[in-house]
Design a protein around this motif. Structure first.
Motif, PDB file in Angstrom:
ATOM      1  N   THR A   1       0.852  -1.211   0.152  1.00 22.98           N
ATOM      2  CA  THR A   1       0.222   0.052   0.220  1.00 22.98           C
ATOM      3  C   THR A   1       1.024   1.315  -0.149  1.00 22.98           C
ATOM      4  OG1 THR A   1      -0.170  -0.086   2.339  1.00 22.98           O
ATOM      5  CG2 THR A   1      -1.939  -1.266   1.116  1.00 22.98           C
TER       6      THR A   1
ATOM      7  N   ARG B   1       2.310   1.757  -3.578  1.00 23.99           N
ATOM      8  CA  ARG B   1       1.237   2.372  -4.533  1.00 23.99           C
ATOM      9  C   ARG B   1       0.935   3.668  -4.272  1.00 23.99           C
ATOM     10  NH1 ARG B   1      -2.708  -0.752  -7.430  1.00 23.99           N
ATOM     11  NH2 ARG B   1      -3.189   1.325  -7.965  1.00 23.99           N
TER      12      ARG B   1
ATOM     13  N   THR C   1      -5.722   2.754  -2.484  1.00 26.72           N
ATOM     14  CA  THR C   1      -5.360   1.477  -2.267  1.00 26.72           C
ATOM     15  C   THR C   1      -5.029   1.173  -0.859  1.00 26.72           C
ATOM     16  OG1 THR C   1      -4.015   1.564  -4.540  1.00 26.72           O
ATOM     17  CG2 THR C   1      -3.140   0.308  -2.861  1.00 26.72           C
TER      18      THR C   1
ATOM     19  N   HIS D   1      -6.673  -2.409   0.715  1.00 26.63           N
ATOM     20  CA  HIS D   1      -5.700  -3.342   0.841  1.00 26.63           C
ATOM     21  C   HIS D   1      -4.931  -3.566   2.272  1.00 26.63           C
ATOM     22  CE1 HIS D   1      -6.002  -4.898  -3.392  1.00 26.63           C
ATOM     23  NE2 HIS D   1      -6.013  -3.525  -3.765  1.00 26.63           N
TER      24      HIS D   1
ATOM     25  N   PRO E   1     -10.399   2.130 -10.599  1.00 24.42           N
ATOM     26  CA  PRO E   1      -9.352   1.548  -9.806  1.00 24.42           C
ATOM     27  C   PRO E   1      -9.260  -0.085 -10.442  1.00 24.42           C
ATOM     28  CG  PRO E   1     -10.951   2.344  -8.663  1.00 24.42           C
ATOM     29  CD  PRO E   1     -11.494   2.638  -9.689  1.00 24.42           C
TER      30      PRO E   1
ATOM     31  N   HIS F   1      -7.580  -3.882  -9.666  1.00 23.24           N
ATOM     32  CA  HIS F   1      -7.301  -4.870  -8.457  1.00 23.24           C
ATOM     33  C   HIS F   1      -8.168  -4.519  -7.246  1.00 23.24           C
ATOM     34  CE1 HIS F   1      -3.995  -5.852 -10.931  1.00 23.24           C
ATOM     35  NE2 HIS F   1      -3.243  -4.745 -10.726  1.00 23.24           N
TER      36      HIS F   1
END
Length: 470
Positions: free
Chosen positions: A55, A58, A63, A67, A403, A405
């Motif tokens: 995270t 990114r 994110t 995550h 976004p 994933h």
């Protein structure tokens, strides 16, 4: 939970494992084995937070929200992580299980208890993260649902107060003892200095830490480890009882969700956010309402007004709210409220891919207009001040890209939105059926008029009913 708390939990578990091993084998652990056990416990208790590497790389806020506490905080991945950690610990010990002088016959025993320590330490991280209001979804891939404990503050001083003293007296190295003493001193200093902790609660934590120091000094070996672990469990159970008491104050409120935010160091008081599905003030469409409050878990001991005192509940935040126009009830003081059409939230979840992704995390979403062709989408659980905080996003109304994933977590508001969509679909079907039913009736009313006109033409003067008559 904060990582200091996770580390203390892992060290307590490691000390308990060493003491159990000593009772079973009759031999104290040497320095190398103690070090490996302590590292295994501390690293295992923090291992699921390895997701911060991804995270952080990114770098964007969405994110992080999606995550962090993600796949690494699930039973499946935690099991794999514990096995990997155990393998490293076994490798570090080498071929000999007990590294002080080497006893090959003890290799299996060392492997067994080290594996158990790694498993329990990693599992403790998920359990502790579940106890607060951020939430986890540990049963992926079998279930994508969030689970919230709503019971323990994310950095609870009582846990430090009960964990550090037994570890302090169990430590063999002077540097470790100094480090633990500094942790306890810092925790107590923060307890007295931050406004979130009331002075009586800070005094109680200080006296509790002193009592634990005395008890840990008097007790030895396995008993001392047991005191630390039992004290930790007692703190957790006390705050869970407080959470249940605070939540019970909202019995009778027709709420979709009641988010309980426990006060640090004080199981008798908690903040709360009540999420309701109601009808707009003009009596029209369904509305989505958020109301903040303070709740007392035991009003006879600490009244709600006393819990609410000392904090500015009308302080500015990102979401502009107004004073809640509702009567206080036993154990509850209402503060502020905000309301918007529920259809707007449903439209965001259905038609904006960035908002839909964020709603997989946000338990108490709110949205307000921003400058330009964008709006602010946030989670009221973490809205403490004006400006964009970590759980608030600037979302374009028409995102150019979506976004990637996005994890499959079930949005906390999924049930609310599903019920609204079902009701809207039912209303639409009702309108369609009503229109379909009215069409034949209108046609039937028009048809007799046409027949009546023809009849009048046949019976008009000077006209015959048949060619024969002419």
């Amino acid at each position: 939970m904060d990582n200091v708390t996770h580390t203390l939990a892992g060290l307590l578990l490691a000390d308990g494992a060493l003491q159990l091993r000593r009772r079973r084998t009759g031999r104290p652990a040497g320095g190398r084995l103690r070090a490996v056990a302590a590292i295994t416990g501390a690293v295992g208790a923090n291992l699921p937070d390895v997701d911060v590497l991804y995270t952080t790389l990114r770098g964007d806020r969405l994110t992080y929200l999606l995550h962090h506490r993600g796949h690494t905080h699930t039973v499946v991945v935690a099991l794999l992580g514990a096995l990997a950690l155990w393998g490293v610990a076994r490798w570090r010990l080498g071929a000999r299980a007990d590294a002080e002088r080497g006893d090959p016959a003890d290799a299996g025993a060392a492997g067994g208890w080290l594996l158990a320590l790694a498993l329990v330490a990693v599992a403790s991280h998920i359990l502790l993260d579940w106890t607060n209001g951020y939430g986890v979804h540990p049963f992926w891939p079998a279930s994508n649902a969030w689970h919230f404990g709503d019971a323990v503050f994310i950095a609870e001083p009582w846990l430090w107060a009960v964990a550090v003293p037994p570890l302090l007296f169990a430590a063999h190295r002077r540097g470790v003892r100094v480090g633990l003493a500094l942790v306890l001193a810092a925790g107590l200093a923060l307890t007295w200095s931050v406004s979130l902790v009331a002075r009586p609660a800070a005094l109680a934590v200080t006296l509790g830490a002193a009592a634990m120091l005395l008890l840990a000094w008097r007790v030895r070996g396995l008993g001392r480890a047991a005191v630390g672990i039992a004290g930790w469990l007692l703190v957790e159970l006390t705050f869970f009882a407080g959470m249940r008491g605070a939540r019970a104050r909202f019995a009778g409120v027709d709420a979709v969700d009641v988010v309980v935010a426990p006060a640090p160091a004080n199981p008798f008081c908690a903040g709360a956010i009540v999420v309701e599905r109601t009808i707009a003030a003009d009596g029209g469409a369904p509305a989505y309402r958020l109301t903040t409050a303070t709740a007392a878990s035991a009003p006879g001991v600490v009244p709600a007004a006393r819990c609410a005192g000392g904090s500015d509940h009308a302080a500015p935040r990102t979401l502009p709210m107004r004073a809640a126009a509702r009567d206080d009830r036993t154990g509850v003081v209402w503060h502020q409220t905000w309301e918007a059409p529920l259809a707007e939230l449903a439209a965001l979840a259905r038609g904006n891919c960035v908002a839909a992704a964020a709603l997989r995390f946000m338990r108490v979403p709110f949205w307000i207009a921003a400058d330009g062709d964008a709006f602010v989408l946030g989670d009221l659980r973490f809205d403490r001040a004006p400006g964009l905080e970590f759980a608030e996003l600037l979302v374009p109304r028409a995102p150019a890209t979506c976004p990637r994933h996005v994890p499959p977590w079930t949005p906390p508001t999924a049930a609310l939105l599903a019920a609204h969509e079902a009701e809207a679909a039912g209303a639409a079907r009702g309108v369609a059926l009503s229109r379909a039913g009215s069409a034949p009736a209108a046609a039937s009313r028009r048809a007799p008029r046409r027949r009546s006109s023809a009849s009048r033409r046949r019976s008009a003067p000077g006209r015959s009913a048949s060619p024969a008559a002419r």
